[in-house]
Design a protein around this motif. Structure first.
Motif: not given
Length: 265
Positions: A107, A112, A215-216, A219, A222, A243, A248
C-alpha cells in the motif's frame, strides 16, 4: 521500492505459503481455534503467516508489515506498508470448500498498488507485475520460474444483464437488497478475496460487500483489480476505498468494473 523484486518476492512467498496450507488442508485433521473476535484460526493460518512474515522482513526490512495474525502490528501506522492475510477464507478452509486464498499487498499513500492473490486449492494465481498491470499465471506455478501469464482486464459490462459475485459465507438480506437494484443476468457466490479476482478477469462485473472486512482481507484483491482496470469504492458515498485507517477496519464497499453504472446505497 524495487517493484520487480517486490513482485517476485510476493509471488514466491505466496506459493510457498500455499504449499504449507495445502499440506495441512490435506491432512486427516487439523486444530481450529477461536480468536477474541470469534473468528476461526488454524495452524495453517499461523504457519503461512510465519513464512510470509519472515520472507517479507528479510527482503524489505525498512517497510512496515501489518498482518492479520500479529495483533501487535494492528496499532502500527505508516503511509506505505505491506499487509498480509496469510489465509483468507478460513471458514472455507475448515469446511474443505477450497475457496481460500493467500494475500500479500503493498500500500502506498492509502492505495494498494501491488499484490498477489493465490488460491492453492483452485490452482489459480493472480498478481501485479512491476508496472502494476495485473495478470493470471497459468501452468505449473514453479516457485523459482515464472510461467505463462496472461493479462487480465475487467469486463465491458452490459448494465441490462450484469454478472454479480457475492460472499459465500457472509451473504445476507442487505446484500440481496442492494443486488436487486440491478438488472442481473447471473449471480454467483465465492469465498475470500477470489471475488475481487473474478471481477478483475471479467468473470463478474460487480462485487458488493455489505459486511465487516479488514484491510488485510481486501488489499491484495484490490491491487489486482486496480491493475486490471477496476475500482473499489465505499458503499455509502462511492468515494475510493482508502487504506491505513485506524484499526485497519473497512467500511462496506463495492468492487466493480467502471463500465457498471453504480446504484445508490
Amino acid at each position: 521500492m524495487d517493484y520487480q523484486k517486490l513482485s517476485e518476492v510476493m509471488r514466491r512467498l505466496a506459493l510457498e505459503a500455499g504449499d504449507k496450507i495445502m499440506d495441512i488442508y490435506n491432512s486427516d485433521s487439523f486444530e481450529v481455534k477461536v480468536k477474541s473476535d470469534e473468528s476461526p484460526v488454524t495452524e495453517a493460518d499461523e504457519a503461512a503467516d510465519a513464512l510470509i512474515s519472515a520472507g517479507l522482513r528479510a527482503a524489505f526490512p525498512d517497510v512496515l508489515l501489518v498482518t492479520e495474525e500479529q495483533a501487535e502490528s494492528h496499532s502500527e501506522k505508516a503511509d506505505t506498508f505491506l499487509i498480509v492475510d496469510p489465509l483468507d477464507g478460513t471458514k472455507e478452509f475448515v469446511h474443505r470448500r477450497g475457496d481460500f486464498t493467500v494475500n500479500i499487498a503493498y500500500v502506498e499513500n492509502g492505495v494498494p498498488t501491488r499484490g498477489v492473490v493465490y488460491a492453492p486449492a483452485r490452482n489459480r494465481m493472480f498478481y501485479t507485475l512491476a508496472d502494476g498491470a495485473a495478470v493470471e499465471e497459468t501452468g505449473a506455478l514453479e516457485k523459482d520460474q515464472i510461467g505463462e501469464t496472461k493479462p487480465i482486464n475487467v469486463s465491458d459490462a452490459d448494465n441490462e444483464a450484469l454478472l454479480v459475485v457475492a460472499s459465500k459465507s457472509h451473504r445476507d438480506q442487505a446484500t440481496d437488497d442492494y443486488i436487486n437494484k440491478y438488472n442481473v443476468a447471473d449471480s454467483k457466490s465465492a469465498g475470500s478475496s477470489l471475488k475481487f479476482c473474478l471481477v478483475a478477469t471479467g468473470e463478474a462485473d460487480i462485487y458488493p460487500r455489505v459486511g465487516r472486512t479488514m484491510e488485510w482481507d481486501t488489499a491484495a484483491g484490490h491491487a489486482v483489480l486496480h491493475g486490471a482496470g477496476g475500482k473499489v469504492v465505499r458503499f455509502d458515498d462511492h468515494s475510493p476505498l482508502a487504506y491505513g485507517k485506524d484499526g485497519y477496519a473497512n467500511p462496506f464497499f463495492i468492487a466493480y468494473s467502471p463500465s457498471v453504472v453504480l446504484k445508490e446505497a
